[in-house]
Design an enzyme around this catalytic site. Structure first.
Site, short mmCIF file in Angstrom:
data_model
loop_
_atom_site.label_atom_id
_atom_site.label_comp_id
_atom_site.label_asym_id
_atom_site.label_seq_id
_atom_site.Cartn_x
_atom_site.Cartn_y
_atom_site.Cartn_z
CG LEU A 125 -1.98 -1.05 1.37
CD1 LEU A 125 -2.67 -0.94 2.73
CD2 LEU A 125 -3.01 -0.96 0.25
CG ASP A 126 0.43 4.43 -2.78
OD1 ASP A 126 1.27 3.63 -3.22
OD2 ASP A 126 -0.40 5.02 -3.49
CE LYS A 127 5.59 8.98 4.57
NZ LYS A 127 6.65 9.99 4.31
#
Length: 377
Positions: free
Chosen positions: A152-154
């Site tokens: 997942l993105d940050k």
């Protein structure tokens, strides 16, 4: 010549008689004591001055606000910074409190906001770093490290799947790759998608943005364009990737919406690009994709800012409101039934919903849902 004498003060004294030594010795004792005391006082003052400067710098970075909403936003900013500074053991312990599901094959966690999955420039701590520690906390000191099944993105929160061994991780990764995993995200958007439900099927490519700050962004690379009022098929870019997103508006006002997103493909930043550049409805807090030409804080309408209780100058602190809410994994290994994993919204997301007067579907307001839910962060 007289032999050198060792005085009580710890100094070598050389002289022709006892007179010189006896005069020098008592003078040197208080001199050394005073110097030591002076050094101690100076060190203490220096430490106090450095601490005061650090407090002043921290105050300048995130000014304290009397507004409740601004205070909450600032808490998120501080929390994100702290995640990069805590000891790996502390972070692993925090992740154990957010476990959604655990069995002999998988561990499913609730990924916090602002925590990167992989290392990179400027990243001091990430999920990958703490997987060995997390495994030991769950299975003892002899446990092998956990393995990532996807990413997942940050800035994205929500459901994240880990596996106990490499073979299981590869099997889950294959399920993601072949689109057998149902993924549902919730996002708060600036403006309302039209129509209220549909499919965005536009390829995506990464391009360099020319301007004051040269940077790279993912952007749309459509297969058609308008030419003198006619739709003309264009040659597809060699680097463009197929990207398909299904969406549905769950709740809306005149200026914002709660949208459920189901990515059919898994291209980098796909949901953010399709919403912002495809539907002209960027995600709240998306400071990268709200404007193509600039890297600047998201511009919000006066009405939206008023509802959120913020000034435009503080908009840069608004977190990305994108949450990986649900994953449905098909039967795998010894498990004969599908695994339905649902993660409740983080607190900042819920606060924004209430402020913007957006409603959650009735079934999601029921705390006794049969799905496996995690308490809000």
């Amino acid at each position: 010549m007289a032999a050198p004498k060792w005085s009580a003060s710890g100094l070598w004294i050389r002289g022709n008689g006892q007179g010189f030594g006896s005069i020098f010795t008592p003078v040197s004792k208080p001199f050394c004591s005073a110097a030591a005391a002076s050094t101690s006082i100076n060190a203490q003052r220096l430490a106090e001055r450095l601490r005061a400067q650090k407090r002043e710098q921290d105050t300048k970075k995130v000014p304290v606000s009397t507004n409740a909403v601004q205070r909450r936003v600032q808490e998120i900013v501080r929390f994100t910074r702290q995640l990069q500074q805590v000891h790996p053991n502390v972070l692993a312990k925090a992740l154990t409190r957010g476990i959604l599901h655990q069995d002999k094959n998988l561990v499913v966690i609730n990924k916090p906001y602002g925590l990167p999955v992989h290392g990179g420039p400027g990243v001091q701590l990430c999920i990958t770093d703490v997987l060995p520690i997390l495994a030991k906390m769950l299975h003892g000191h002899k446990a092998e490290p956990l393995h990532l099944c996807h990413r997942l993105d940050k800035e994205t929160t929500g459901v994240m799947v880990l596996a106990w061994d490499k073979d299981m991780a590869h099997q889950v990764q294959e399920l993601f790759r072949t689109r057998q995993v149902v993924k549902k995200y919730w996002a708060i958007t600036v403006r309302v998608p039209m129509p209220s439900a549909g499919v965005v099927d536009i390829p995506i490519v990464e391009k360099e943005v020319q301007g004051q700050q040269q940077h790279h962004k993912m952007t749309l690379c459509p297969s058609y364009r308008m030419d003198d009022g006619k739709m003309v098929k264009v040659r597809r870019s060699r680097n463009a990737q197929v990207a398909v997103t299904q969406y549905q508006v769950l709740s809306s006002t005149l200026s914002s919406a709660l949208v459920e997103l189901q990515p059919i493909t898994g291209i980098k930043h796909q949901l953010r690009v399709h919403l912002s550049f495809g539907l002209d409805c960027p995600i709240l807090g998306d400071h990268k994709y709200s404007d193509w030409n600039r890297l600047a804080p998201q511009k919000l309408s006066v009405g939206t800012l008023k509802k959120l209780g913020l000034e435009q100058s503080k908009a840069r602190y608004i977190p990305l409101h994108l949450h990986a809410r649900q994953l449905i994994l098909p039967a795998l290994g010894s498990r004969k039934e599908e695994l339905n994993l649902v993660c409740k919204l983080p607190r900042f997301f819920v606060h924004s919903l209430h402020r913007l007067r957006l409603e959650m579907p009735n079934q999601d307001q029921n705390e006794n849902s049969e799905a496996k839910c995690l308490g809000a962060q």
